[in-house]
Design a protein around this motif. Structure first.
Motif, PDB file in Angstrom:
ATOM      1  N   ASN A 298       0.860  -1.187   0.000  1.00 20.53           N
ATOM      2  CA  ASN A 298       0.000   0.000   0.000  1.00 20.53           C
ATOM      3  C   ASN A 298       0.890   1.229   0.000  1.00 20.53           C
ATOM      4  OD1 ASN A 298      -1.615   2.261   1.396  1.00 20.53           O
ATOM      5  ND2 ASN A 298      -3.190   0.745   0.926  1.00 20.53           N
ATOM      6  N   GLU A 299       0.734   2.076  -1.016  1.00 22.41           N
ATOM      7  CA  GLU A 299       1.640   3.214  -1.185  1.00 22.41           C
ATOM      8  C   GLU A 299       1.439   4.278  -0.114  1.00 22.41           C
ATOM      9  OE1 GLU A 299       4.856   4.984  -2.603  1.00 22.41           O
ATOM     10  OE2 GLU A 299       4.083   3.055  -3.319  1.00 22.41           O
ATOM     11  N   VAL A 300       0.232   4.392   0.445  1.00 23.51           N
ATOM     12  CA  VAL A 300       0.002   5.363   1.517  1.00 23.51           C
ATOM     13  C   VAL A 300       0.809   4.970   2.757  1.00 23.51           C
ATOM     14  CG1 VAL A 300      -1.737   6.440   2.991  1.00 23.51           C
ATOM     15  CG2 VAL A 300      -2.296   5.878   0.629  1.00 23.51           C
ATOM     16  N   LEU A 301       0.777   3.689   3.089  1.00 22.01           N
ATOM     17  CA  LEU A 301       1.584   3.201   4.208  1.00 22.01           C
ATOM     18  C   LEU A 301       3.072   3.287   3.888  1.00 22.01           C
ATOM     19  CD1 LEU A 301      -0.377   0.092   5.506  1.00 22.01           C
ATOM     20  CD2 LEU A 301       0.279   2.078   6.840  1.00 22.01           C
ATOM     21  N   ALA A 302       3.437   2.983   2.640  1.00 14.35           N
ATOM     22  CA  ALA A 302       4.843   3.048   2.232  1.00 14.35           C
ATOM     23  C   ALA A 302       5.378   4.476   2.379  1.00 14.35           C
ATOM     24  CB  ALA A 302       4.995   2.571   0.792  1.00 14.35           C
ATOM     25  N   ALA A 303       4.547   5.471   2.049  1.00 14.51           N
ATOM     26  CA  ALA A 303       4.966   6.869   2.188  1.00 14.51           C
ATOM     27  C   ALA A 303       5.225   7.211   3.652  1.00 14.51           C
ATOM     28  CB  ALA A 303       3.898   7.792   1.609  1.00 14.51           C
ATOM     29  N   ALA A 304       4.372   6.703   4.546  1.00 14.23           N
ATOM     30  CA  ALA A 304       4.569   6.930   5.980  1.00 14.23           C
ATOM     31  C   ALA A 304       5.860   6.262   6.462  1.00 14.23           C
ATOM     32  CB  ALA A 304       3.375   6.402   6.764  1.00 14.23           C
ATOM     33  N   LEU A 305       6.152   5.075   5.929  1.00 11.91           N
ATOM     34  CA  LEU A 305       7.382   4.371   6.313  1.00 11.91           C
ATOM     35  C   LEU A 305       8.626   5.080   5.783  1.00 11.91           C
ATOM     36  CD1 LEU A 305       6.250   0.670   5.816  1.00 11.91           C
ATOM     37  CD2 LEU A 305       6.822   1.773   7.980  1.00 11.91           C
ATOM     38  N   ARG A 306       8.521   5.687   4.596  1.00 10.20           N
ATOM     39  CA  ARG A 306       9.666   6.447   4.068  1.00 10.20           C
ATOM     40  C   ARG A 306      10.003   7.614   4.987  1.00 10.20           C
ATOM     41  NH1 ARG A 306       7.623   4.950  -0.998  1.00 10.20           N
ATOM     42  NH2 ARG A 306       6.182   6.722  -1.109  1.00 10.20           N
ATOM     43  N   LYS A 307       8.973   8.302   5.480  1.00  7.29           N
ATOM     44  CA  LYS A 307       9.208   9.399   6.424  1.00  7.29           C
ATOM     45  C   LYS A 307       9.807   8.870   7.723  1.00  7.29           C
ATOM     46  CE  LYS A 307       5.436  12.268   4.631  1.00  7.29           C
ATOM     47  NZ  LYS A 307       4.125  12.897   4.942  1.00  7.29           N
ATOM     48  N   SER A 308       9.340   7.707   8.145  1.00  7.35           N
ATOM     49  CA  SER A 308       9.864   7.099   9.365  1.00  7.35           C
ATOM     50  C   SER A 308      11.337   6.739   9.200  1.00  7.35           C
ATOM     51  CB  SER A 308       9.044   5.858   9.709  1.00  7.35           C
ATOM     52  OG  SER A 308       9.478   5.288  10.916  1.00  7.35           O
ATOM     53  N   ARG A 309      11.695   6.223   8.005  1.00 10.10           N
ATOM     54  CA  ARG A 309      13.095   5.872   7.736  1.00 10.10           C
ATOM     55  C   ARG A 309      13.976   7.118   7.738  1.00 10.10           C
ATOM     56  NH1 ARG A 309      15.431   4.510   2.725  1.00 10.10           N
ATOM     57  NH2 ARG A 309      13.350   4.440   1.770  1.00 10.10           N
ATOM     58  N   THR A 310      13.460   8.201   7.197  1.00  7.62           N
ATOM     59  CA  THR A 310      14.209   9.466   7.207  1.00  7.62           C
ATOM     60  C   THR A 310      14.443   9.934   8.643  1.00  7.62           C
ATOM     61  OG1 THR A 310      13.242  10.112   5.083  1.00  7.62           O
ATOM     62  CG2 THR A 310      14.217  11.861   6.402  1.00  7.62           C
ATOM     63  N   ALA A 311      13.433   9.788   9.489  1.00  7.52           N
ATOM     64  CA  ALA A 311      13.571  10.171  10.897  1.00  7.52           C
ATOM     65  C   ALA A 311      14.634   9.320  11.589  1.00  7.52           C
ATOM     66  CB  ALA A 311      12.227  10.028  11.609  1.00  7.52           C
ATOM     67  N   LEU A 312      14.669   8.030  11.272  1.00  6.49           N
ATOM     68  CA  LEU A 312      15.682   7.144  11.859  1.00  6.49           C
ATOM     69  C   LEU A 312      17.085   7.554  11.407  1.00  6.49           C
ATOM     70  CD1 LEU A 312      13.899   3.690  11.457  1.00  6.49           C
ATOM     71  CD2 LEU A 312      14.466   4.813  13.610  1.00  6.49           C
TER      72      LEU A 312
END
Length: 402
Positions: A298-312
């Motif tokens: 799901n691309e909406v969830l994937a977008a949220a995970l990309r932001k999470s990875r950037t935060a990490l």
């Protein structure tokens, strides 16, 4: 296999560009290096034009789970990795999977690890599988990892089947309703048109509408299936090519009443189950999030995970971006926060996955109980409208004759 676009330098120092087909990025690099090309840039080509047909190459989840269980049992019994792979290759009745396992066996005999050999076959072995196997090889617990993978795939398969079952039921009833209406408008209604015309009587508005609809359906109804097929092909092509299009289509699906909630819960269950499994097997957090981002579906969830990875990457908690995403329920971020603070993130994610998998069960039952009467009512109204449109002027005509 997939197509890759490359840019590099040949032995003469000249910049060369082109396309190359291979099982994986690493294999393409090896092929190009064998041709004397030092690769500078390499990226997969997206879109239907560059996707090779994979009929027969995919392995069903049921067969894959059986393979993992048997593989783990053989390793626990003390049989070597090479011999276990050979035994499983000989006993499978899936020709495509058999060819893959024999190729993996050859790679193992040449001195490569199982994860390196499996990486050549991304159609069969996912990035999740490969990274968890790498963790098992490093820790000397490959048999345990394979058992965990089998359990993981079984849970994913069960959740997926429940979602498909929930969506298939209304789709079938809707298709039956559409076929019934199409048949009535195309073959039944036109037979009354000439009869009404011969009486030269003024027809009710609803009858005129139904007769015009029947006339159009009889002349142009064959276009509808063609338009639907072309639309499905276009949507699939656009989804495989453009990330923004995937995002907006997934966004629309998640916003659908009832069905959107089911899809959201299933995606959250997949996300937390996969992330928890990776953490439990000591896969680094950055790599884990990157893997889940690709396979969450799901691309909406994937977008949220990309932001999470950037935060990490910036040294922050992964929950800060997740809190700002409407698609991530507060319960998920709270469980992740507790897991991060207590050092039990894998356990917290597993409990969250259990909860949302149970929610998927409840949602599927709710959708069935709600959609069944709605679709039956729709069919009754559609058929009743057509019957009424024919019956009302007929009664008027009989009254005039009398």
């Amino acid at each position: 296999m997939a197509y890759y676009q490359y840019k590099g330098m040949n032995r003469k120092g000249q910049i060369v560009k082109g396309r190359k087909k291979g099982d994986s990025e690493s294999q393409v690099r090896e092929l190009l290096q064998g041709q004397g090309i030092a690769v500078k840039e390499l990226s997969p080509l997206q879109g239907m034009l560059y996707q090779e047909l994979a009929i027969g190459k995919k392995v069903s989840t049921k067969d894959f789970v059986l393979f993992l269980r048997q593989f783990a049992t053989l390793l626990e019994a003390g049989i070597t990795l090479v011999e276990s792979t050979n035994v499983l290759a000989k006993q499978t009745n899936k020709k495509a999977f058999q060819a893959v396992l024999f190729d993996v066996e050859e790679e193992l005999r040449s001195g490569k690890s199982f994860s390196e050999a499996a990486e050549k076959h991304p159609n069969v072995f996912s990035s999740l599988f490969i990274n968890m196997v790498k963790a098992g090889e490093a820790g000397g617990s490959l048999d345990t990892i394979l058992e965990r993978l089998a359990t993981y795939y079984e849970k994913q398969y069960a959740t997926r089947r429940k979602v498909i079952a929930a969506l298939t039921y209304p789709a079938v009833i809707g298709a039956v309703a559409a076929v019934v209406v199409f048949f009535l408008l195309s073959y039944i209604v036109p037979t009354f048109a000439d009869m009404f015309a011969s009486f030269d009587a003024e027809l009710p508005a609803i009858t005129s509408f139904v007769l015009h609809a029947g006339s159009w359906m009889k002349s142009w109804g064959w276009l509808l299936p063609l338009v639907l097929v072309l639309l499905a092909i276009a949507i699939r092509s656009l989804r495989s090519t453009y990330r923004s299009f995937r995002y907006y289509t997934d966004y629309v699906l998640l916003r659908l009443p009832g069905i959107g909630t089911l899809l959201q819960k299933a995606a959250i269950a997949r996300l937390t189950r996969t992330l928890g499994s990776l953490f439990a097997n000591s896969v680094p957090i950055m790599k884990s999030v990157a893997i889940v981002e690709k396979i969450v579906g799901n691309e909406v969830l994937a977008a949220a995970l990309r932001k999470s990875r950037t935060a990490l990457e910036q040294g922050e908690s992964m929950t800060r971006p997740l809190k700002g995403s409407w698609v991530i329920p507060p319960m998920v971020t709270q469980m992740i926060e507790v897991g991060e603070k207590s050092g039990t993130l894998d356990t917290m994610l597993a409990k969250t996955a259990d909860y949302y998998e149970a929610e998927v069960d409840a949602s599927t039952e709710q959708i069935r109980s709600f959609i069944e009467p709605v679709l039956i009512l729709f069919l009754a109204v559609a058929v009743g409208t057509i019957v009424a449109a024919i019956a009302v002027p007929m009664f008027q005509i009989f009254d005039n004759i009398q």
